[in-house]
Write a protein that holds these residues in place. Structure first.
Motif, PDB file in Angstrom:
ATOM      1  N   TYR A  29      -9.492  32.638   1.539  1.00 10.87           N
ATOM      2  CA  TYR A  29     -10.176  33.686   2.296  1.00 10.87           C
ATOM      3  C   TYR A  29      -9.904  35.056   1.673  1.00 10.87           C
ATOM      4  O   TYR A  29     -10.803  35.898   1.601  1.00 10.87           O
ATOM      5  CB  TYR A  29      -9.714  33.694   3.753  1.00 10.87           C
ATOM      6  CG  TYR A  29      -9.872  32.376   4.478  1.00 10.87           C
ATOM      7  CD1 TYR A  29     -10.865  31.462   4.127  1.00 10.87           C
ATOM      8  CD2 TYR A  29      -9.031  32.034   5.529  1.00 10.87           C
ATOM      9  CE1 TYR A  29     -11.008  30.255   4.798  1.00 10.87           C
ATOM     10  CE2 TYR A  29      -9.155  30.843   6.206  1.00 10.87           C
ATOM     11  CZ  TYR A  29     -10.143  29.948   5.833  1.00 10.87           C
ATOM     12  OH  TYR A  29     -10.279  28.747   6.494  1.00 10.87           O
ATOM     13  N   LEU A  33     -12.660  37.661   0.358  1.00 13.65           N
ATOM     14  CA  LEU A  33     -12.717  39.020   0.910  1.00 13.65           C
ATOM     15  C   LEU A  33     -12.666  40.059  -0.201  1.00 13.65           C
ATOM     16  O   LEU A  33     -13.349  41.090  -0.135  1.00 13.65           O
ATOM     17  CB  LEU A  33     -11.558  39.239   1.887  1.00 13.65           C
ATOM     18  CG  LEU A  33     -11.679  38.508   3.229  1.00 13.65           C
ATOM     19  CD1 LEU A  33     -10.349  38.544   3.968  1.00 13.65           C
ATOM     20  CD2 LEU A  33     -12.788  39.119   4.088  1.00 13.65           C
ATOM     21  N   LEU A  49     -18.102  34.064   6.127  1.00 14.41           N
ATOM     22  CA  LEU A  49     -16.835  33.905   5.415  1.00 14.41           C
ATOM     23  C   LEU A  49     -16.502  32.432   5.238  1.00 14.41           C
ATOM     24  O   LEU A  49     -16.016  32.008   4.182  1.00 14.41           O
ATOM     25  CB  LEU A  49     -15.715  34.629   6.173  1.00 14.41           C
ATOM     26  CG  LEU A  49     -14.323  34.620   5.537  1.00 14.41           C
ATOM     27  CD1 LEU A  49     -14.369  35.150   4.110  1.00 14.41           C
ATOM     28  CD2 LEU A  49     -13.341  35.433   6.382  1.00 14.41           C
ATOM     29  N   TYR A  77     -15.525  40.230  11.246  1.00 18.33           N
ATOM     30  CA  TYR A  77     -14.244  40.758  10.790  1.00 18.33           C
ATOM     31  C   TYR A  77     -14.450  41.982   9.914  1.00 18.33           C
ATOM     32  O   TYR A  77     -15.380  42.030   9.098  1.00 18.33           O
ATOM     33  CB  TYR A  77     -13.499  39.691   9.982  1.00 18.33           C
ATOM     34  CG  TYR A  77     -13.145  38.453  10.766  1.00 18.33           C
ATOM     35  CD1 TYR A  77     -11.981  38.376  11.509  1.00 18.33           C
ATOM     36  CD2 TYR A  77     -13.998  37.354  10.754  1.00 18.33           C
ATOM     37  CE1 TYR A  77     -11.659  37.229  12.229  1.00 18.33           C
ATOM     38  CE2 TYR A  77     -13.687  36.203  11.468  1.00 18.33           C
ATOM     39  CZ  TYR A  77     -12.512  36.152  12.206  1.00 18.33           C
ATOM     40  OH  TYR A  77     -12.208  35.024  12.928  1.00 18.33           O
ATOM     41  N   VAL A  79     -13.680  43.722   6.791  1.00 12.96           N
ATOM     42  CA  VAL A  79     -13.239  43.156   5.514  1.00 12.96           C
ATOM     43  C   VAL A  79     -11.929  43.776   5.052  1.00 12.96           C
ATOM     44  O   VAL A  79     -10.977  43.067   4.695  1.00 12.96           O
ATOM     45  CB  VAL A  79     -14.335  43.352   4.433  1.00 12.96           C
ATOM     46  CG1 VAL A  79     -13.787  42.984   3.050  1.00 12.96           C
ATOM     47  CG2 VAL A  79     -15.545  42.487   4.758  1.00 12.96           C
ATOM     48  N   GLN A  83      -8.392  41.790   4.912  1.00 14.06           N
ATOM     49  CA  GLN A  83      -7.812  41.667   3.569  1.00 14.06           C
ATOM     50  C   GLN A  83      -6.368  42.159   3.578  1.00 14.06           C
ATOM     51  O   GLN A  83      -5.466  41.496   3.042  1.00 14.06           O
ATOM     52  CB  GLN A  83      -8.649  42.480   2.585  1.00 14.06           C
ATOM     53  CG  GLN A  83      -8.313  42.260   1.127  1.00 14.06           C
ATOM     54  CD  GLN A  83      -9.270  43.009   0.211  1.00 14.06           C
ATOM     55  OE1 GLN A  83     -10.073  43.836   0.650  1.00 14.06           O
ATOM     56  NE2 GLN A  83      -9.198  42.723  -1.076  1.00 14.06           N
TER      57      GLN A  83
END
Length: 246
Positions: A29, A33, A49, A77, A79, A83
């Motif tokens: 993930y 991202l 995602l 979300y 980003v 992250q």
């Protein structure tokens, strides 16, 4: 009169355990991202995602719930925020310095790969036993002799060791790294390493991965009957994992 006991300070909450399989997906993930951020994306839905990461949205939401991130309904979300949170959970909010032992063909390629440093894993120490390599700079880093691991590794602040030596040398090199304070090792050598309980080992065996692919090729061509053979994870050492044929 006996006074009632006074309440003490609140007990510290222990961090929630995150399954190892989830940790592996969190790393994926984070990579996705990073790509979205480079493309200018500010938000991403769980469906988007998940699709790019190769999982379903329910699994992604469950994975992210382990770090307390649930997104915003109708928005998804953020980003940059997600992250940053994943970098903290994965220990990437500060560089993890890497020592590479074995600068042969594979080691030379690993040492020259710029992607490690770009993702927070700068290679800061190189080791080998070949007199033609020791003392020679590779990518701006001098190659030290393996016998100098005990002195160089702590001085360089190494937290992760990578082993790309021949199989017969891997255990001795591993022992040297552990003695120098390294508690995380990525092993490219075709050998099973024995390590203390507190040391994490991840094994990468390219030949085994090719064998797994060959298994699937044979199965699709009718060479292997369904149910005759199984593929399962192989545990490497006392604490760590790898993927291979059982």
């Amino acid at each position: 009169m006996t006074l009632p006991p006074q309440p003490g300070p609140p007990a510290e909450r222990s961090p929630r355990a995150i399954p190892e399989a989830t940790v592996s997906r969190l790393a994926i993930y984070l990579r996705v991202l990073g790509q979205l951020a480079e493309g200018g994306a500010e938000t991403v839905s769980s469906e988007e995602l998940a699709a790019v990461s190769g999982v379903n949205s329910a699994k992604l939401r469950k994975d992210l719930s382990h770090i307390g991130s649930y997104g915003i309904r109708g928005v998804g979300y953020d980003v940059a925020s997600l992250q940053h949170e994943l970098e903290k959970v994965l220990g990437l909010d500060h560089p993890q310095r890497v020592a590479l032992v074995g600068v042969g063909n594979l080691g030379h390629a690993l040492a020259g790969y710029g992607g490690f440093g770009g993702r927070g894993f700068p290679v800061t120490a190189l080791f080998d036993v070949d007199p033609d390599l020791v003392g020679v700079p590779l990518g701006g880093i001098e190659v030290h002799h393996v016998r100098d691991i005990a002195a160089v590794v702590p001085a360089a602040g190494v937290t992760i060791g990578m082993i790309a030596t021949p199989a017969q040398a891997a255990q001795a090199v591993c022992d040297e790294l552990v003695a120098a304070g390294v508690r995380s090792i990525l092993n490219f050598a075709p050998a099973v390493l024995q390590v203390p309980e507190e040391v994490e080992v991840r094994k990468v065996d390219l030949a085994v991965e090719l064998q797994v692919l060959a298994f699937h090729v044979a199965r699709r061509s009718g060479g292997i009957t369904e149910g005759v053979a199984t593929v399962s994870p192989v545990v490497n050492g006392r604490h760590g994992s790898a993927v291979g044929l059982s």
